[in-house]
Design a protein around this motif. Structure first.
Motif, PDB file in Angstrom:
ATOM      1  N   GLY A   1       0.780  -1.231   0.000  1.00 48.61           N
ATOM      2  CA  GLY A   1       0.000   0.000   0.000  1.00 48.61           C
ATOM      3  C   GLY A   1       0.810   1.279   0.000  1.00 48.61           C
ATOM      4  N   SER A   2       2.130   1.157   0.054  1.00 48.38           N
ATOM      5  CA  SER A   2       2.944   2.376   0.105  1.00 48.38           C
ATOM      6  C   SER A   2       3.099   2.968  -1.294  1.00 48.38           C
ATOM      7  N   TYR A   3       3.258   4.277  -1.317  1.00 45.69           N
ATOM      8  CA  TYR A   3       3.531   5.001  -2.555  1.00 45.69           C
ATOM      9  C   TYR A   3       5.042   5.101  -2.723  1.00 45.69           C
ATOM     10  N   LYS A   4       5.499   4.906  -3.925  1.00 49.83           N
ATOM     11  CA  LYS A   4       6.929   4.941  -4.206  1.00 49.83           C
ATOM     12  C   LYS A   4       7.289   6.267  -4.868  1.00 49.83           C
ATOM     13  N   ILE A   5       7.959   7.131  -4.115  1.00 46.37           N
ATOM     14  CA  ILE A   5       8.429   8.404  -4.664  1.00 46.37           C
ATOM     15  C   ILE A   5       9.887   8.543  -4.236  1.00 46.37           C
ATOM     16  N   ASN A   6      10.795   8.191  -5.113  1.00 52.15           N
ATOM     17  CA  ASN A   6      12.206   8.200  -4.720  1.00 52.15           C
ATOM     18  C   ASN A   6      12.737   9.627  -4.576  1.00 52.15           C
ATOM     19  N   PHE A   7      13.274   9.914  -3.410  1.00 52.35           N
ATOM     20  CA  PHE A   7      13.833  11.230  -3.111  1.00 52.35           C
ATOM     21  C   PHE A   7      15.237  11.362  -3.678  1.00 52.35           C
ATOM     22  N   TYR A   8      15.955  10.253  -3.738  1.00 50.44           N
ATOM     23  CA  TYR A   8      17.335  10.245  -4.218  1.00 50.44           C
ATOM     24  C   TYR A   8      17.424   9.474  -5.526  1.00 50.44           C
ATOM     25  N   ASN A   9      18.297   9.923  -6.423  1.00 55.52           N
ATOM     26  CA  ASN A   9      18.500   9.189  -7.664  1.00 55.52           C
ATOM     27  C   ASN A   9      19.533   8.077  -7.453  1.00 55.52           C
ATOM     28  N   LYS A  10      19.912   7.412  -8.523  1.00 53.44           N
ATOM     29  CA  LYS A  10      20.816   6.257  -8.427  1.00 53.44           C
ATOM     30  C   LYS A  10      22.181   6.596  -7.857  1.00 53.44           C
ATOM     31  N   VAL A  11      22.618   7.848  -7.990  1.00 54.61           N
ATOM     32  CA  VAL A  11      23.928   8.237  -7.469  1.00 54.61           C
ATOM     33  C   VAL A  11      23.824   9.006  -6.148  1.00 54.61           C
ATOM     34  N   GLY A  12      22.646   8.981  -5.542  1.00 56.41           N
ATOM     35  CA  GLY A  12      22.487   9.569  -4.212  1.00 56.41           C
ATOM     36  C   GLY A  12      22.183  11.050  -4.158  1.00 56.41           C
ATOM     37  N   LYS A  13      21.872  11.650  -5.288  1.00 55.18           N
ATOM     38  CA  LYS A  13      21.529  13.075  -5.302  1.00 55.18           C
ATOM     39  C   LYS A  13      20.014  13.233  -5.281  1.00 55.18           C
ATOM     40  N   SER A  14      19.569  14.268  -4.582  1.00 53.88           N
ATOM     41  CA  SER A  14      18.126  14.512  -4.525  1.00 53.88           C
ATOM     42  C   SER A  14      17.724  15.569  -5.540  1.00 53.88           C
ATOM     43  N   ASN A  15      16.475  15.492  -5.956  1.00 55.18           N
ATOM     44  CA  ASN A  15      15.870  16.540  -6.745  1.00 55.18           C
ATOM     45  C   ASN A  15      14.670  17.003  -5.925  1.00 55.18           C
ATOM     46  N   LYS A  16      14.968  17.817  -4.911  1.00 56.87           N
ATOM     47  CA  LYS A  16      13.960  18.206  -3.937  1.00 56.87           C
ATOM     48  C   LYS A  16      12.744  18.869  -4.574  1.00 56.87           C
ATOM     49  N   LYS A  17      12.981  19.752  -5.514  1.00 56.85           N
ATOM     50  CA  LYS A  17      11.872  20.481  -6.140  1.00 56.85           C
ATOM     51  C   LYS A  17      10.913  19.521  -6.844  1.00 56.85           C
ATOM     52  N   ARG A  18      11.452  18.594  -7.635  1.00 54.09           N
ATOM     53  CA  ARG A  18      10.630  17.603  -8.334  1.00 54.09           C
ATOM     54  C   ARG A  18       9.890  16.714  -7.352  1.00 54.09           C
ATOM     55  N   TRP A  19      10.612  16.241  -6.329  1.00 54.00           N
ATOM     56  CA  TRP A  19      10.022  15.347  -5.344  1.00 54.00           C
ATOM     57  C   TRP A  19       8.880  16.041  -4.594  1.00 54.00           C
ATOM     58  N   LEU A  20       9.101  17.272  -4.188  1.00 54.86           N
ATOM     59  CA  LEU A  20       8.073  18.008  -3.454  1.00 54.86           C
ATOM     60  C   LEU A  20       6.833  18.232  -4.304  1.00 54.86           C
ATOM     61  N   TYR A  21       7.023  18.466  -5.594  1.00 59.39           N
ATOM     62  CA  TYR A  21       5.882  18.634  -6.498  1.00 59.39           C
ATOM     63  C   TYR A  21       5.032  17.357  -6.532  1.00 59.39           C
ATOM     64  N   ILE A  22       5.682  16.220  -6.688  1.00 66.25           N
ATOM     65  CA  ILE A  22       4.959  14.940  -6.725  1.00 66.25           C
ATOM     66  C   ILE A  22       4.316  14.656  -5.378  1.00 66.25           C
ATOM     67  N   PHE A  23       5.065  14.872  -4.301  1.00 65.36           N
ATOM     68  CA  PHE A  23       4.546  14.603  -2.953  1.00 65.36           C
ATOM     69  C   PHE A  23       3.320  15.466  -2.657  1.00 65.36           C
ATOM     70  N   ALA A  24       3.378  16.741  -3.003  1.00 63.38           N
ATOM     71  CA  ALA A  24       2.270  17.661  -2.723  1.00 63.38           C
ATOM     72  C   ALA A  24       1.001  17.274  -3.472  1.00 63.38           C
TER      73      ALA A  24
END
Length: 133
Positions: A54-77
């Motif tokens: 039942g969990s939603y999968k929204i990866n905060f970090y990419n394959k090399v460990g960097k985040s795309n906070k702006k993109r992630w926050l848009y999806i999360f919101a």
């Protein structure tokens, strides 16, 4: 009088806002109440361990460990639209979820932010159900 009113209002707001680590038993109860569970791990981590049903999968970090906070926050919101809605973040060991919880609470203003203490690894060690990804 105005200062007293503002102070009282701020105390009320902050007293109802929280970031809290929850354990496996608490998460199991929340899942039964249909709380939103967001797994922030990478796709490779999902494939390796599976995911909590039942969990939603929204990866905060990419394959090399960097985040795309702006993109992630848009999806999360789009998933958690109301900043007063409770939700649980899941990471591998709990540390990343704790960091993201702090961002959501302190920077974005979500009020009731939970994260799974010790992450999916503790969930699996406790022989809780996971689904293959």
């Amino acid at each position: 009088m105005f200062k007293v009113l503002i102070t009282t209002l701020l105390l009320f707001i902050y007293s109802h806002a929280e970031i809290r680590a929850i354990n496996n038993d608490e998460l199991q109860k929340y899942i039964g109440k249909r709380i939103v569970v967001v797994d922030i791990r990478t796709e490779n981590q999902w494939k390796k361990t599976g995911i909590i049903p039942g969990s939603y999968k929204i990866n905060f970090y990419n394959k090399v460990g960097k985040s795309n906070k702006k993109r992630w926050l848009y999806i999360f919101a789009r998933l958690v639209r109301n900043k007063g809605t409770s939700f649980v973040l899941v990471s591998q060991e709990g540390e990343e979820a704790s960091s993201v919880a702090k961002i959501l609470h302190d920077e974005i203003g979500y009020k009731s932010v939970f994260y799974l203490e010790n992450g999916i690894e503790a969930w699996i060690d406790d022989e809780r159900k996971v689904l293959n990804f």
